[in-house]
Design an enzyme around this catalytic site. Structure first.
Site, PDB file in Angstrom:
ATOM      1  CD  GLU A 160      -2.762  -1.333   2.661  1.00 36.52           C
ATOM      2  OE1 GLU A 160      -2.814  -0.575   3.401  1.00 36.52           O
ATOM      3  OE2 GLU A 160      -3.317  -2.353   2.644  1.00 36.52           O
ATOM      4  CD  GLU A 266      -4.344  -8.216   2.280  1.00 38.57           C
ATOM      5  OE1 GLU A 266      -5.351  -7.381   2.832  1.00 38.57           O
ATOM      6  OE2 GLU A 266      -3.154  -8.014   2.259  1.00 38.57           O
TER       7      GLU A 266
HETATM    8  O1  G3I Z   1      -5.011  -8.641  19.561  1.00 37.17           O
HETATM    9  C1  G3I Z   1      -5.473  -7.662  19.888  1.00 37.17           C
HETATM   10  C2  G3I Z   1      -6.311  -7.930  21.204  1.00 37.17           C
HETATM   11  O2  G3I Z   1      -5.511  -8.137  22.288  1.00 37.17           O
HETATM   12  C3  G3I Z   1      -6.900  -6.637  21.596  1.00 37.17           C
HETATM   13  O3  G3I Z   1      -8.080  -6.915  22.748  1.00 37.17           O
HETATM   14  C4  G3I Z   1      -7.915  -6.020  20.384  1.00 37.17           C
HETATM   15  C5  G3I Z   1      -8.898  -4.868  20.958  1.00 37.17           C
HETATM   16  O4  G3I Z   1      -9.082  -4.099  19.554  1.00 37.17           O
HETATM   17  O5  G3I Z   1      -7.304  -5.861  19.420  1.00 37.17           O
HETATM   18  C6  G3I Z   1      -6.440  -6.798  18.985  1.00 37.17           C
HETATM   19  O6  G3I Z   1      -5.549  -6.343  17.872  1.00 37.17           O
HETATM   20  C7  G3I Z   1      -6.206  -6.220  16.751  1.00 37.17           C
HETATM   21  C8  G3I Z   1      -5.799  -7.360  15.613  1.00 37.17           C
HETATM   22  O7  G3I Z   1      -6.372  -6.830  14.167  1.00 37.17           O
HETATM   23  C9  G3I Z   1      -6.355  -8.648  15.856  1.00 37.17           C
HETATM   24  O8  G3I Z   1      -7.557  -8.695  15.812  1.00 37.17           O
HETATM   25  C10 G3I Z   1      -6.033  -4.874  16.292  1.00 37.17           C
HETATM   26  O9  G3I Z   1      -6.419  -3.860  17.192  1.00 37.17           O
HETATM   27  C11 G3I Z   1      -6.394  -4.677  14.937  1.00 37.17           C
HETATM   28  O10 G3I Z   1      -5.804  -3.455  14.422  1.00 37.17           O
HETATM   29  C12 G3I Z   1      -5.820  -5.491  13.898  1.00 37.17           C
HETATM   30  O11 G3I Z   1      -6.253  -5.545  12.703  1.00 37.17           O
HETATM   31  C13 G3I Z   1      -5.788  -6.235  11.501  1.00 37.17           C
HETATM   32  C14 G3I Z   1      -5.515  -5.120  10.430  1.00 37.17           C
HETATM   33  O12 G3I Z   1      -4.904  -5.694   9.379  1.00 37.17           O
HETATM   34  C15 G3I Z   1      -4.455  -4.243  10.926  1.00 37.17           C
HETATM   35  O13 G3I Z   1      -3.066  -4.805  11.172  1.00 37.17           O
HETATM   36  C16 G3I Z   1      -6.665  -7.143  11.000  1.00 37.17           C
HETATM   37  O14 G3I Z   1      -6.752  -8.234  11.829  1.00 37.17           O
HETATM   38  C17 G3I Z   1      -6.280  -7.776   9.795  1.00 37.17           C
HETATM   39  O15 G3I Z   1      -7.139  -8.444   8.990  1.00 37.17           O
HETATM   40  C18 G3I Z   1      -5.921  -6.403   8.842  1.00 37.17           C
HETATM   41  O16 G3I Z   1      -5.325  -7.001   7.495  1.00 37.17           O
HETATM   42  C19 G3I Z   1      -4.828  -6.066   6.545  1.00 37.17           C
HETATM   43  C20 G3I Z   1      -3.749  -6.484   5.794  1.00 37.17           C
HETATM   44  O17 G3I Z   1      -2.469  -6.948   6.681  1.00 37.17           O
HETATM   45  C21 G3I Z   1      -3.106  -5.633   4.854  1.00 37.17           C
HETATM   46  N1  G3I Z   1      -4.061  -5.300   3.595  1.00 37.17           N
HETATM   47  C22 G3I Z   1      -5.487  -4.775   4.520  1.00 37.17           C
HETATM   48  C23 G3I Z   1      -6.147  -5.778   5.367  1.00 37.17           C
HETATM   49  C24 G3I Z   1      -7.318  -5.398   6.192  1.00 37.17           C
HETATM   50  O18 G3I Z   1      -7.293  -4.340   6.616  1.00 37.17           O
END
Ligand code: G3I
Length: 377
Positions: A160, A266
Protein backbone atom coordinates in the site's frame (compact mmCIF):
# COMPACT_ATOMS: atom_id res chain seq x y z
CA UNK A 1 5.53 -25.11 20.44
CA UNK A 2 5.49 -28.95 20.44
CA UNK A 3 2.13 -29.18 22.23
CA UNK A 4 0.64 -26.44 20.06
CA UNK A 5 1.66 -28.06 16.78
CA UNK A 6 0.52 -31.54 17.85
CA UNK A 7 -2.89 -30.18 18.83
CA UNK A 8 -3.19 -28.12 15.64
CA UNK A 9 -2.33 -31.17 13.54
CA UNK A 10 -5.02 -33.18 15.33
CA UNK A 11 -7.58 -30.38 14.83
CA UNK A 12 -6.66 -30.31 11.15
CA UNK A 13 -6.72 -34.08 10.68
CA UNK A 14 -10.48 -34.24 11.38
CA UNK A 15 -11.20 -32.71 8.00
CA UNK A 16 -8.57 -34.65 6.10
CA UNK A 17 -9.86 -38.04 7.22
CA UNK A 18 -13.29 -37.06 5.89
CA UNK A 19 -14.97 -38.94 8.71
CA UNK A 20 -18.08 -36.78 8.85
CA UNK A 21 -21.34 -38.07 7.51
CA UNK A 22 -23.16 -35.26 5.78
CA UNK A 23 -22.10 -33.32 2.73
CA UNK A 24 -22.25 -30.11 4.77
CA UNK A 25 -19.66 -31.49 7.15
CA UNK A 26 -17.50 -33.06 4.48
CA UNK A 27 -17.67 -30.91 1.34
CA UNK A 28 -15.19 -31.35 -1.54
CA UNK A 29 -11.83 -29.65 -1.10
CA UNK A 30 -11.68 -26.18 -2.59
CA UNK A 31 -7.99 -26.27 -3.47
CA UNK A 32 -8.39 -29.64 -5.16
CA UNK A 33 -11.21 -28.23 -7.27
CA UNK A 34 -8.89 -25.46 -8.52
CA UNK A 35 -5.89 -27.74 -9.08
CA UNK A 36 -4.05 -26.72 -12.24
CA UNK A 37 -5.64 -23.26 -12.20
CA UNK A 38 -4.28 -21.45 -9.13
CA UNK A 39 -3.48 -22.03 -5.47
CA UNK A 40 -6.28 -21.40 -2.98
CA UNK A 41 -5.06 -19.72 0.19
CA UNK A 42 -6.32 -18.60 3.57
CA UNK A 43 -4.94 -16.97 6.70
CA UNK A 44 -3.99 -17.97 10.20
CA UNK A 45 -5.08 -15.29 12.65
CA UNK A 46 -3.33 -14.64 15.94
CA UNK A 47 -6.26 -16.18 17.80
CA UNK A 48 -5.82 -19.44 15.83
CA UNK A 49 -2.10 -19.37 16.52
CA UNK A 50 -2.93 -19.01 20.22
CA UNK A 51 -5.55 -21.76 20.20
CA UNK A 52 -4.45 -24.96 18.48
CA UNK A 53 -7.97 -26.44 18.88
CA UNK A 54 -9.61 -23.68 16.84
CA UNK A 55 -12.23 -25.29 14.55
CA UNK A 56 -10.82 -23.17 11.69
CA UNK A 57 -7.91 -25.61 11.36
CA UNK A 58 -10.22 -28.21 9.84
CA UNK A 59 -11.07 -25.73 7.07
CA UNK A 60 -7.48 -24.60 6.55
CA UNK A 61 -6.02 -28.10 6.15
CA UNK A 62 -8.72 -29.28 3.78
CA UNK A 63 -9.45 -26.30 1.57
CA UNK A 64 -6.25 -24.25 1.36
CA UNK A 65 -2.83 -25.04 -0.09
CA UNK A 66 -1.32 -21.65 0.67
CA UNK A 67 -1.24 -19.73 3.94
CA UNK A 68 -0.70 -16.11 4.94
CA UNK A 69 -0.28 -14.80 8.50
CA UNK A 70 -3.09 -12.30 9.15
CA UNK A 71 -1.14 -10.25 11.68
CA UNK A 72 1.77 -11.91 13.49
CA UNK A 73 4.57 -11.01 11.03
CA UNK A 74 3.79 -7.30 10.80
CA UNK A 75 6.65 -5.18 12.08
CA UNK A 76 4.77 -3.98 15.16
CA UNK A 77 3.59 -7.47 16.11
CA UNK A 78 6.96 -9.13 15.58
CA UNK A 79 9.26 -6.42 16.84
CA UNK A 80 7.22 -3.98 18.98
CA UNK A 81 10.28 -2.36 20.58
CA UNK A 82 13.82 -1.89 19.29
CA UNK A 83 15.24 -4.90 21.10
CA UNK A 84 12.08 -6.90 21.64
CA UNK A 85 11.19 -9.73 19.28
CA UNK A 86 8.01 -11.83 19.43
CA UNK A 87 8.78 -14.93 17.38
CA UNK A 88 6.37 -17.44 18.88
CA UNK A 89 3.25 -16.94 16.76
CA UNK A 90 5.17 -16.56 13.51
CA UNK A 91 7.22 -19.67 14.27
CA UNK A 92 3.98 -21.59 14.87
CA UNK A 93 2.55 -20.26 11.61
CA UNK A 94 5.59 -21.41 9.64
CA UNK A 95 5.78 -24.78 11.40
CA UNK A 96 2.10 -25.50 10.79
CA UNK A 97 2.26 -24.57 7.10
CA UNK A 98 5.42 -26.60 6.62
CA UNK A 99 3.80 -29.68 8.20
CA UNK A 100 0.89 -29.44 5.78
CA UNK A 101 2.97 -28.68 2.68
CA UNK A 102 1.35 -25.26 2.26
CA UNK A 103 2.85 -22.57 -0.01
CA UNK A 104 3.71 -19.97 2.62
CA UNK A 105 3.44 -16.20 2.33
CA UNK A 106 5.46 -13.67 4.33
CA UNK A 107 3.13 -10.77 5.13
CA UNK A 108 4.47 -8.13 5.22
CA UNK A 109 7.99 -6.73 5.13
CA UNK A 110 7.21 -3.01 4.83
CA UNK A 111 3.84 -1.34 5.43
CA UNK A 112 3.14 2.22 6.60
CA UNK A 113 0.52 0.82 8.99
CA UNK A 114 1.18 -1.35 12.06
CA UNK A 115 4.80 -0.20 12.12
CA UNK A 116 5.88 1.24 15.46
CA UNK A 117 7.18 4.81 15.70
CA UNK A 118 10.55 3.63 17.02
CA UNK A 119 11.35 2.28 13.54
CA UNK A 120 11.51 5.83 12.20
CA UNK A 121 13.18 7.52 15.17
CA UNK A 122 16.58 7.67 16.83
CA UNK A 123 17.13 7.25 20.58
CA UNK A 124 16.09 10.90 21.14
CA UNK A 125 12.86 10.57 19.17
CA UNK A 126 14.23 12.57 16.21
CA UNK A 127 13.58 11.28 12.67
CA UNK A 128 16.16 8.76 11.49
CA UNK A 129 18.49 9.53 8.62
CA UNK A 130 17.83 7.85 5.30
CA UNK A 131 20.83 5.55 5.78
CA UNK A 132 19.78 4.52 9.29
CA UNK A 133 16.23 3.69 8.22
CA UNK A 134 17.50 1.65 5.28
CA UNK A 135 19.77 -0.25 7.66
CA UNK A 136 16.80 -1.05 9.92
CA UNK A 137 14.78 -2.26 6.95
CA UNK A 138 17.69 -4.41 5.77
CA UNK A 139 18.08 -5.88 9.24
CA UNK A 140 14.38 -6.86 9.28
CA UNK A 141 14.59 -8.53 5.86
CA UNK A 142 17.80 -10.30 6.87
CA UNK A 143 16.32 -11.63 10.12
CA UNK A 144 13.22 -12.94 8.37
CA UNK A 145 15.26 -14.55 5.60
CA UNK A 146 17.53 -16.23 8.11
CA UNK A 147 14.68 -17.58 10.21
CA UNK A 148 12.14 -18.58 7.55
CA UNK A 149 13.78 -18.09 4.14
CA UNK A 150 13.83 -21.81 3.43
CA UNK A 151 10.13 -22.24 4.22
CA UNK A 152 8.45 -19.05 3.04
CA UNK A 153 8.44 -18.72 -0.72
CA UNK A 154 6.21 -15.71 -1.41
CA UNK A 155 6.81 -12.29 0.16
CA UNK A 156 4.66 -9.17 0.29
CA UNK A 157 7.61 -6.78 0.10
CA UNK A 158 5.72 -3.48 0.20
CA UNK A 159 2.09 -2.97 1.10
CA UNK A 160 0.00 0.00 0.00
CA UNK A 161 2.59 2.64 -0.90
CA UNK A 162 0.52 4.02 -3.80
CA UNK A 163 -2.63 6.15 -3.46
CA UNK A 164 -5.74 5.73 -5.63
CA UNK A 165 -4.70 8.69 -7.80
CA UNK A 166 -1.35 7.08 -8.51
CA UNK A 167 0.74 9.32 -6.23
CA UNK A 168 3.12 7.93 -3.59
CA UNK A 169 1.52 7.63 -0.16
CA UNK A 170 2.81 10.26 2.26
CA UNK A 171 3.96 7.74 4.87
CA UNK A 172 6.80 7.97 7.37
CA UNK A 173 8.82 5.82 5.00
CA UNK A 174 8.19 8.32 2.23
CA UNK A 175 9.03 11.30 4.46
CA UNK A 176 12.49 9.88 5.18
CA UNK A 177 13.29 7.95 1.97
CA UNK A 178 11.35 10.07 -0.50
CA UNK A 179 9.59 8.72 -3.58
CA UNK A 180 12.21 5.98 -3.85
CA UNK A 181 10.89 4.13 -0.78
CA UNK A 182 9.28 1.28 -2.72
CA UNK A 183 12.25 0.88 -5.06
CA UNK A 184 14.70 0.82 -2.16
CA UNK A 185 12.55 -1.72 -0.33
CA UNK A 186 12.59 -4.04 -3.35
CA UNK A 187 16.36 -3.65 -3.69
CA UNK A 188 16.71 -4.75 -0.07
CA UNK A 189 14.34 -7.70 -0.56
CA UNK A 190 16.19 -8.76 -3.69
CA UNK A 191 19.52 -8.68 -1.86
CA UNK A 192 18.45 -10.25 1.43
CA UNK A 193 15.77 -12.84 0.60
CA UNK A 194 16.62 -16.14 -1.16
CA UNK A 195 17.13 -15.85 -4.89
CA UNK A 196 14.07 -18.01 -5.59
CA UNK A 197 11.77 -15.96 -3.34
CA UNK A 198 8.73 -14.51 -5.10
CA UNK A 199 8.63 -10.75 -4.49
CA UNK A 200 5.24 -9.01 -4.59
CA UNK A 201 3.94 -5.46 -4.46
CA UNK A 202 0.59 -5.68 -2.61
CA UNK A 203 -2.25 -3.13 -2.48
CA UNK A 204 -5.99 -2.63 -2.20
CA UNK A 205 -8.06 -0.73 -4.78
CA UNK A 206 -5.91 -2.21 -7.57
CA UNK A 207 -8.84 -1.83 -9.93
CA UNK A 208 -8.76 1.97 -9.58
CA UNK A 209 -7.35 3.22 -12.91
CA UNK A 210 -4.98 5.70 -11.20
CA UNK A 211 -3.40 3.09 -8.96
CA UNK A 212 -3.41 0.47 -11.73
CA UNK A 213 -1.50 2.73 -14.12
CA UNK A 214 0.98 3.74 -11.43
CA UNK A 215 1.66 0.10 -10.53
CA UNK A 216 2.20 -0.79 -14.19
CA UNK A 217 4.62 2.15 -14.56
CA UNK A 218 6.45 1.13 -11.38
CA UNK A 219 6.92 -2.47 -12.55
CA UNK A 220 8.25 -1.27 -15.93
CA UNK A 221 10.59 1.15 -14.17
CA UNK A 222 11.90 -1.57 -11.81
CA UNK A 223 12.46 -3.98 -14.68
CA UNK A 224 14.36 -1.36 -16.68
CA UNK A 225 16.66 -0.91 -13.65
CA UNK A 226 17.17 -4.63 -13.05
CA UNK A 227 15.17 -4.62 -9.82
CA UNK A 228 13.32 -7.88 -9.29
CA UNK A 229 9.54 -7.79 -8.91
CA UNK A 230 7.82 -11.09 -9.57
CA UNK A 231 4.21 -10.31 -9.02
CA UNK A 232 1.51 -7.98 -7.86
CA UNK A 233 -0.91 -8.68 -5.08
CA UNK A 234 -4.40 -7.45 -5.81
CA UNK A 235 -5.76 -7.60 -2.28
CA UNK A 236 -9.36 -8.00 -3.39
CA UNK A 237 -11.23 -6.49 -0.45
CA UNK A 238 -14.27 -6.12 -2.64
CA UNK A 239 -17.94 -5.22 -2.20
CA UNK A 240 -21.22 -6.35 -3.71
CA UNK A 241 -21.24 -3.90 -6.58
CA UNK A 242 -17.69 -2.57 -6.52
CA UNK A 243 -15.48 -3.00 -8.39
CA UNK A 244 -17.08 -3.78 -11.75
CA UNK A 245 -16.02 -7.14 -13.15
CA UNK A 246 -14.64 -5.32 -16.19
CA UNK A 247 -12.28 -3.33 -13.94
CA UNK A 248 -11.01 -6.56 -12.40
CA UNK A 249 -10.37 -7.94 -15.89
CA UNK A 250 -8.65 -4.74 -17.00
CA UNK A 251 -6.25 -4.87 -14.04
CA UNK A 252 -5.48 -8.58 -14.51
CA UNK A 253 -4.70 -7.89 -18.15
CA UNK A 254 -2.64 -4.76 -17.48
CA UNK A 255 -0.51 -6.36 -14.76
CA UNK A 256 0.06 -9.59 -16.69
CA UNK A 257 1.15 -7.58 -19.74
CA UNK A 258 4.16 -6.32 -17.77
CA UNK A 259 5.36 -9.93 -17.42
CA UNK A 260 4.54 -10.45 -13.74
CA UNK A 261 2.08 -12.87 -12.16
CA UNK A 262 -0.98 -11.74 -10.27
CA UNK A 263 -1.80 -13.01 -6.80
CA UNK A 264 -5.24 -12.26 -5.36
CA UNK A 265 -3.88 -11.89 -1.86
CA UNK A 266 -6.70 -10.89 0.51
CA UNK A 267 -10.03 -11.81 -1.04
CA UNK A 268 -13.25 -11.11 0.81
CA UNK A 269 -16.62 -9.68 -0.10
CA UNK A 270 -18.08 -7.06 2.21
CA UNK A 271 -21.82 -7.82 2.11
CA UNK A 272 -22.78 -4.82 4.24
CA UNK A 273 -20.47 -2.44 2.42
CA UNK A 274 -18.18 0.36 3.53
CA UNK A 275 -19.98 3.32 2.02
CA UNK A 276 -17.62 6.25 1.72
CA UNK A 277 -14.79 4.28 3.33
CA UNK A 278 -13.96 2.31 0.22
CA UNK A 279 -10.75 0.39 0.37
CA UNK A 280 -9.00 -1.29 3.25
CA UNK A 281 -7.35 1.67 4.92
CA UNK A 282 -7.29 0.57 8.54
CA UNK A 283 -6.31 4.01 9.81
CA UNK A 284 -9.74 5.59 9.41
CA UNK A 285 -11.96 6.42 12.36
CA UNK A 286 -14.43 3.57 13.05
CA UNK A 287 -18.22 4.05 13.18
CA UNK A 288 -20.47 2.53 15.86
CA UNK A 289 -22.86 -0.31 15.01
CA UNK A 290 -26.57 0.63 14.87
CA UNK A 291 -29.60 -0.94 13.11
CA UNK A 292 -28.72 0.87 9.88
CA UNK A 293 -25.11 -0.28 9.74
CA UNK A 294 -25.71 -3.67 11.41
CA UNK A 295 -28.93 -5.08 9.94
CA UNK A 296 -28.35 -8.79 10.75
CA UNK A 297 -26.86 -8.77 14.29
CA UNK A 298 -27.89 -12.38 15.03
CA UNK A 299 -25.95 -13.64 12.00
CA UNK A 300 -29.01 -14.90 10.11
CA UNK A 301 -28.98 -13.68 6.55
CA UNK A 302 -32.24 -13.70 4.54
CA UNK A 303 -32.05 -16.34 1.75
CA UNK A 304 -32.28 -13.62 -0.92
CA UNK A 305 -29.15 -11.93 0.47
CA UNK A 306 -27.36 -15.26 0.81
CA UNK A 307 -28.13 -15.90 -2.86
CA UNK A 308 -26.99 -12.44 -3.97
CA UNK A 309 -23.73 -12.94 -2.08
CA UNK A 310 -23.17 -16.37 -3.64
CA UNK A 311 -23.86 -15.00 -7.13
CA UNK A 312 -21.32 -12.22 -6.73
CA UNK A 313 -18.65 -14.68 -5.56
CA UNK A 314 -19.43 -16.93 -8.54
CA UNK A 315 -19.17 -14.01 -10.99
CA UNK A 316 -15.80 -13.06 -9.55
CA UNK A 317 -14.48 -16.62 -9.78
CA UNK A 318 -15.74 -16.90 -13.36
CA UNK A 319 -13.55 -13.90 -14.19
CA UNK A 320 -10.56 -15.27 -12.26
CA UNK A 321 -10.87 -18.62 -14.02
CA UNK A 322 -11.17 -16.97 -17.41
CA UNK A 323 -7.78 -15.34 -16.71
CA UNK A 324 -6.29 -18.20 -14.70
CA UNK A 325 -3.06 -18.31 -16.69
CA UNK A 326 -2.26 -14.84 -15.33
CA UNK A 327 -2.98 -15.79 -11.72
CA UNK A 328 -0.82 -17.91 -9.38
CA UNK A 329 -2.90 -17.75 -6.21
CA UNK A 330 -6.25 -16.68 -4.79
CA UNK A 331 -6.11 -16.23 -1.01
CA UNK A 332 -9.15 -15.59 1.18
CA UNK A 333 -8.50 -13.07 3.96
CA UNK A 334 -9.67 -15.18 6.86
CA UNK A 335 -11.35 -18.52 7.40
CA UNK A 336 -14.96 -17.93 8.49
CA UNK A 337 -17.41 -15.08 8.99
CA UNK A 338 -16.98 -15.46 12.75
CA UNK A 339 -13.58 -13.79 12.76
CA UNK A 340 -13.38 -11.78 9.54
CA UNK A 341 -11.75 -8.37 10.10
CA UNK A 342 -14.87 -6.89 8.41
CA UNK A 343 -16.83 -7.47 11.63
CA UNK A 344 -14.84 -4.49 12.91
CA UNK A 345 -14.25 -2.33 9.84
CA UNK A 346 -15.33 0.37 9.21
CA UNK A 347 -18.04 -0.21 11.84
CA UNK A 348 -17.00 -1.54 15.25
CA UNK A 349 -18.57 -4.83 16.29
CA UNK A 350 -21.08 -5.41 13.53
CA UNK A 351 -22.06 -8.80 12.18
CA UNK A 352 -20.70 -8.93 8.67
CA UNK A 353 -20.61 -11.62 5.99
CA UNK A 354 -17.48 -11.90 3.87
CA UNK A 355 -16.21 -15.45 3.35
CA UNK A 356 -17.27 -18.90 2.16
CA UNK A 357 -17.71 -20.42 5.64
CA UNK A 358 -20.32 -19.25 8.17
CA UNK A 359 -20.07 -18.58 11.88
CA UNK A 360 -20.49 -22.31 12.61
CA UNK A 361 -17.63 -23.10 10.18
CA UNK A 362 -20.08 -24.63 7.70
CA UNK A 363 -19.79 -24.02 3.93
CA UNK A 364 -22.23 -21.35 2.74
CA UNK A 365 -24.18 -21.34 -0.55
CA UNK A 366 -21.34 -19.16 -1.86
CA UNK A 367 -18.90 -22.03 -1.24
CA UNK A 368 -20.90 -24.34 -3.50
CA UNK A 369 -21.31 -21.67 -6.20
CA UNK A 370 -17.54 -21.10 -6.24
CA UNK A 371 -16.98 -24.85 -6.42
CA UNK A 372 -19.35 -25.04 -9.40
CA UNK A 373 -17.34 -22.41 -11.29
CA UNK A 374 -14.28 -24.68 -11.07
CA UNK A 375 -16.24 -27.72 -12.21
CA UNK A 376 -17.56 -25.92 -15.28
CA UNK A 377 -14.01 -25.47 -16.62
O1 G3I B 1 -4.81 -8.61 19.47
C1 G3I B 1 -5.50 -7.45 19.98
C2 G3I B 1 -6.28 -7.83 21.19
O2 G3I B 1 -5.40 -8.22 22.20
C3 G3I B 1 -7.13 -6.64 21.61
O3 G3I B 1 -7.96 -7.00 22.67
C4 G3I B 1 -7.99 -6.13 20.45
C5 G3I B 1 -8.78 -4.87 20.83
O4 G3I B 1 -9.05 -4.09 19.71
O5 G3I B 1 -7.16 -5.82 19.39
C6 G3I B 1 -6.43 -6.95 18.91
O6 G3I B 1 -5.63 -6.59 17.84
C7 G3I B 1 -6.30 -6.31 16.63
C8 G3I B 1 -5.83 -7.32 15.59
O7 G3I B 1 -6.35 -6.97 14.32
C9 G3I B 1 -6.29 -8.74 15.89
O8 G3I B 1 -7.68 -8.83 15.85
C10 G3I B 1 -5.88 -4.91 16.20
O9 G3I B 1 -6.44 -3.97 17.10
C11 G3I B 1 -6.37 -4.62 14.80
O10 G3I B 1 -5.83 -3.38 14.37
C12 G3I B 1 -5.88 -5.71 13.87
O11 G3I B 1 -6.43 -5.46 12.61
C13 G3I B 1 -5.78 -6.11 11.53
C14 G3I B 1 -5.41 -5.04 10.49
O12 G3I B 1 -4.89 -5.64 9.32
C15 G3I B 1 -4.33 -4.11 11.02
O13 G3I B 1 -3.13 -4.81 11.22
C16 G3I B 1 -6.74 -7.11 10.92
O14 G3I B 1 -6.91 -8.20 11.83
C17 G3I B 1 -6.17 -7.66 9.61
O15 G3I B 1 -7.14 -8.46 8.96
C18 G3I B 1 -5.82 -6.50 8.69
O16 G3I B 1 -5.23 -7.01 7.51
C19 G3I B 1 -4.88 -6.04 6.52
C20 G3I B 1 -3.65 -6.56 5.79
O17 G3I B 1 -2.63 -6.83 6.72
C21 G3I B 1 -3.19 -5.54 4.73
N1 G3I B 1 -4.27 -5.23 3.82
C22 G3I B 1 -5.52 -4.78 4.44
C23 G3I B 1 -5.98 -5.84 5.46
C24 G3I B 1 -7.32 -5.47 6.04
O18 G3I B 1 -7.23 -4.27 6.75
Amino acid sequence: MKLWITTAILASAIALTGCQETDENDPPSLHEAFEGKFLIGGTLSDSMLENASDPGFAIVSKHFNSLSPENCMKWGNMNPLLDQYEWELSDRFVEYGHNFGQEMVGHVLFWHSQTPDWVFEDENGAPLSKEALLERMRERARLMAKRWGDRIKIWDVVNESIEGDGSWRKSKYQQILGDEFTELAFRIAMEELPTDAILLYNDYGMTDPGRRDAVVAMIQDFKSKGIRIDGVGMQGHWEMSYPALSEIEDSLTAFAATGVKVHITELDLDLLGRGKFFGANVDIERLKADPATNPYPDGNLPPSEEKRFAERYAEIFDVLLKHHEKIDRVTFWGVSDLTTWLNGFPVEGRTNFALLFDRQFKPKPAFYRVLETARKR
